[in-house]
Design an enzyme around this catalytic site. Structure first.
Site, mmCIF file in Angstrom:
data_model
loop_
_atom_site.group_PDB
_atom_site.id
_atom_site.type_symbol
_atom_site.label_atom_id
_atom_site.label_comp_id
_atom_site.label_asym_id
_atom_site.label_seq_id
_atom_site.Cartn_x
_atom_site.Cartn_y
_atom_site.Cartn_z
ATOM 1 N N GLY A 227 0.826 -1.248 0.107
ATOM 2 C CA GLY A 227 0.231 -0.091 -0.149
ATOM 3 C C GLY A 227 0.863 1.293 -0.124
ATOM 4 N N CYS B 105 5.051 -6.275 1.742
ATOM 5 C CA CYS B 105 5.599 -4.830 1.622
ATOM 6 C C CYS B 105 4.758 -3.887 2.701
ATOM 7 C CB CYS B 105 5.298 -4.379 0.168
ATOM 8 S SG CYS B 105 6.066 -2.932 0.019
ATOM 9 N N TYR B 106 3.708 -3.199 2.408
ATOM 10 C CA TYR B 106 3.173 -2.429 3.548
ATOM 11 C C TYR B 106 2.458 -3.554 4.507
ATOM 12 C CZ TYR B 106 0.195 0.549 6.145
ATOM 13 O OH TYR B 106 -0.553 1.255 7.197
ATOM 14 N N SER C 268 -22.219 -6.548 -26.959
ATOM 15 C CA SER C 268 -21.611 -5.659 -27.386
ATOM 16 C C SER C 268 -20.463 -5.959 -28.622
ATOM 17 C CB SER C 268 -20.855 -4.499 -26.725
ATOM 18 O OG SER C 268 -19.692 -5.277 -26.083
ATOM 19 N N GLY C 269 -20.368 -7.328 -28.466
ATOM 20 C CA GLY C 269 -19.029 -7.704 -29.025
ATOM 21 C C GLY C 269 -17.923 -8.095 -28.371
ATOM 22 N N GLY C 270 -17.694 -7.148 -27.249
ATOM 23 C CA GLY C 270 -16.700 -7.088 -26.400
ATOM 24 C C GLY C 270 -16.506 -8.359 -25.684
ATOM 25 N N VAL C 271 -15.397 -8.584 -25.160
ATOM 26 C CA VAL C 271 -14.999 -10.257 -24.549
ATOM 27 C C VAL C 271 -16.261 -10.404 -23.377
ATOM 28 C CG1 VAL C 271 -13.656 -11.487 -22.804
ATOM 29 C CG2 VAL C 271 -12.686 -9.762 -24.814
ATOM 30 N N ASP C 272 -16.503 -9.331 -22.537
ATOM 31 C CA ASP C 272 -17.340 -9.820 -21.130
ATOM 32 C C ASP C 272 -18.827 -10.059 -21.883
ATOM 33 O OD1 ASP C 272 -14.979 -8.879 -20.088
ATOM 34 O OD2 ASP C 272 -15.704 -6.944 -19.537
ATOM 35 N N SER C 273 -19.267 -9.438 -22.430
ATOM 36 C CA SER C 273 -20.646 -9.699 -22.949
ATOM 37 C C SER C 273 -20.789 -10.741 -23.762
ATOM 38 C CB SER C 273 -21.332 -8.182 -23.740
ATOM 39 O OG SER C 273 -20.843 -8.206 -25.125
ATOM 40 N N SER C 274 -19.619 -11.014 -24.380
ATOM 41 C CA SER C 274 -19.993 -12.180 -25.520
ATOM 42 C C SER C 274 -19.911 -13.395 -24.513
ATOM 43 C CB SER C 274 -18.686 -12.321 -26.345
ATOM 44 O OG SER C 274 -18.474 -11.111 -27.325
ATOM 45 N N HIS D 60 7.885 -8.057 -3.666
ATOM 46 C CA HIS D 60 6.754 -8.361 -4.077
ATOM 47 C C HIS D 60 6.696 -9.760 -5.134
ATOM 48 C CE1 HIS D 60 4.621 -4.748 -3.449
ATOM 49 N NE2 HIS D 60 6.023 -4.128 -3.610
ATOM 50 N N LYS E 257 -10.493 -10.510 -16.277
ATOM 51 C CA LYS E 257 -10.386 -10.650 -17.488
ATOM 52 C C LYS E 257 -9.830 -11.768 -18.031
ATOM 53 C CE LYS E 257 -11.525 -7.820 -20.847
ATOM 54 N NZ LYS E 257 -12.783 -6.853 -20.787
ATOM 55 N N GLU F 160 4.139 -11.267 -6.295
ATOM 56 C CA GLU F 160 3.361 -11.267 -7.355
ATOM 57 C C GLU F 160 3.682 -10.822 -8.591
ATOM 58 O OE1 GLU F 160 3.364 -9.428 -4.609
ATOM 59 O OE2 GLU F 160 2.420 -7.360 -4.977
#
Ligand code: XMP
Length: 521
Positions: free
Chosen positions: A63, A90-91, A231-237, A177, A377, A179
């Site tokens: 953080g 870290c923090y 919409s044709g985007g990844v999420d809605s598809s 880190h 995503k 990650e």
């Protein structure tokens, strides 16, 4: 919040307590890459919620604060009362040290970058790893005195206490880190914590997840009808295909063609989902109405508002025509949820603003179905591939909701849209051909509001200028302009001026973000 189950099995969860680091989401993603479910909660969340989550282990994120100041975030008592393994990063390490009676100092010099970590004491955290590991540091403060009951387990030259662990309890803390990919063996360190200390089971597997989501949708929706804005985007598809697998033709998708899409995009979406996948998709041919509403509007924010509002009008009109719709499905994903108002919030029940759908009329009351609400995503993409959505659709560059509307600088007209679609198409086609498309994060053409003189044969022409933009970025918050080869740019430029009569000049945008944004408007 109830504990998450997949195929009726309660699954193990690693809680990431967020202290505001830019890497918090990355920690959760890394945990999930090991097939263990991970959830992010803010550090000051109601302690009951942490208790209810019943995590197998807790990671305290980094953080931006300094524990050396008063009133900075602290790990709540419940974190210790649960008696599960804890890993401070870290923090997270610094607050652990401070809370346990150690001492943290502020250093004038921020350490940022690679450092060699030397492991001094055997620890489950570094099990089966070399004694020296190249790690990634990003900190100002560091632990100067260990708390009582803690052992030093690793050092770097600039951080003598770079890792520590409790003498008896499974509490660990590291200054670097794990990650970020720059840390060698970072994933192994996290996996040692997850599997060897927390004994978590890897239940978060994509195949199980798909079948369990389909089952959950069936149980929720039953025989009712669902509407989805595709919409044709990844999420809605991915949402569309998941719902279709669950409820078949009780799903109706509405795809709004606002005339500001990429060349051929409307047809491509319809072909993929309606013709090939047999989804029930209604195409709303709304090009004219968008153009009409956008007449004489030059201001970018105004354009966004008009496009957003028109979208709602069109979508509502389509929804009203459909009878008996009970549910509205949305492709909300986990980062949208975290960013809007805390990971388990119900207030996030607003229609995704970046789809530019602001709301539906009051008389239409829907329940929401959001099957991707807890997915990142990359997980949505993996799900899409498993569901058989073509890779080209899933790996397309992001495209803004207002579409070409914010790439035609100034007023939008049909003629300008056609010119830009053509130029953009050439650029993208050539990027794909040259195997560069996947190497840049986003690329597009912009139609500039100036004209420039050119010559064709003996004839002078005063014509449009196209700007090309390509950027490399991980999070779209900062971006570097892509260093595309000159030869490639030359070829694209030649094609654009030769094939599009209305264009006489092509320029390449070499601005990074910040201070420039990715889009021009
Ligand atoms: P900027 O231009 O802010 O863009 O650097 C960052 C990312 O966001 C996208 N973008 C938008 N997406 N509606 C959207 O759905 C918008 O109004 C919008 N503006 C920018 C942009 O394409 C980039 O990926």
């Amino acid at each position: 919040m109830s504990k998450l189950s997949v195929n009726n099995k309660i699954i193990d969860t690693i809680l990431v307590l967020d202290f505001g680091s830019q890497y918090t989401q990355l920690i959760a993603r890394r945990v999930r890459e090991s097939d263990v479910y991970s959830e992010i909660l803010p550090w000051d969340i109601d302690e009951e919620k942490i208790k209810k989550l019943n995590p197998k282990g807790i990671i305290l994120s980094g953080g931006p604060n300094s524990v050396t100041k008063s009133y900075t975030p602290r790990a709540p008592q419940i974190v210790f009362d649960l008696n599960v393994p804890i890993l401070g990063i870290c923090y997270g390490m610094q607050t652990l040290a401070e809370q346990m009676g150690g001492h943290v100092i502020s250093s004038d010099q921020k350490e940022f970058g690679h450092s060699e970590l030397e492991i001094l004491t055997e620890s489950i955290l570094f099990k089966d790893l070399d004694n020296k590991i190249n790690v990634w540091m990003s900190h100002g403060d560091q632990v100067q005195d260990l708390p009582d009951d803690y052992d030093l387990i690793a050092s770097t030259s600039s951080a003598p206490i770079a890792a520590m662990q409790h003498k008896k309890l499974p509490i660990f803390a590291i200054q670097f880190h794990p990650e970020v990919t720059h840390t060698e063996d970072g994933q192994s360190i996290l996996e040692n914590f997850i599997f060897k200390s927390c004994n978590a089971e890897p239940h978060w597997k994509m195949d199980d997840l798909i079948s369990s989501r389909i089952e959950e949708i069936k149980q929720k929706v039953k025989e009712d009808k669902v509407l989805l804005g595709l919409s044709g985007g990844v999420d809605s598809s991915v949402t569309a295909v998941l719902l279709y697998k669950a409820i078949g033709n009780n799903l109706t998708c509405v795809f709004v063609d606002n005339g500001l899409l990429r060349k051929g995009e409307g047809d491509q979406v319809m072909q993929t989902f309606k013709d090939n996948m047999k989804l029930n998709v209604i195409k709303s041919e709304s090009q004219e109405i968008f153009l009409r509403h956008l007449e004489n509007i030059e201001d970018p924010e105004q354009k966004r508002k008009v496009i957003g509002r028109t979208f709602i009008d069109v979508f509502d009109a389509e929804a009203i025509k459909l009878k008996d719709i009970k549910f509205l499905a949305q492709g909300t994903i986990y980062p949208d949820v975290i960013e809007s108002s805390g990971s388990e919030s119900n207030e996030a029940r607003v229609i995704k603003s970046h789809h530019n759908v602001g709301g539906l009329p009051d008389e239409m009351e829907f329940d929401l179905v959001e099957p991707l609400r807890d997915l990142f995503k990359d997980e949505v993409r993996r799900m899409g591939i498993k569901l058989g959505i073509p890779k080209e659709m899933l790996e397309r560059h992001p495209f803004p909701g207002p579409g070409l509307g914010v790439r035609i600088i100034g007023e939008i007209t049909k003629e300008k849209t056609l010119i830009l679609q053509e130029a953009d198409h050439i650029f993208i086609e050539e990027l794909i051909k040259a195997d560069l498309y996947d190497k840049v994060s986003q690329a597009f053409a912009v139609l500039l509001p100036v004209k420039s003189v050119g010559v064709v044969g003996d004839e002078r022409r005063y014509a449009e200028v196209i700007g090309l933009r390509a950027v490399e970025t991980v999070d779209f918050m900062t971006a570097r302009w892509a260093h595309l080869p000159y030869k490639f740019l030359e070829h694209v430029s030649n094609r654009i001026v030769n094939e599009i009569e209305e264009v006489s000049r092509v320029v390449y945008d070499i601005s990074s973000k910040p201070p420039a944004t990715i889009e021009w408007e």
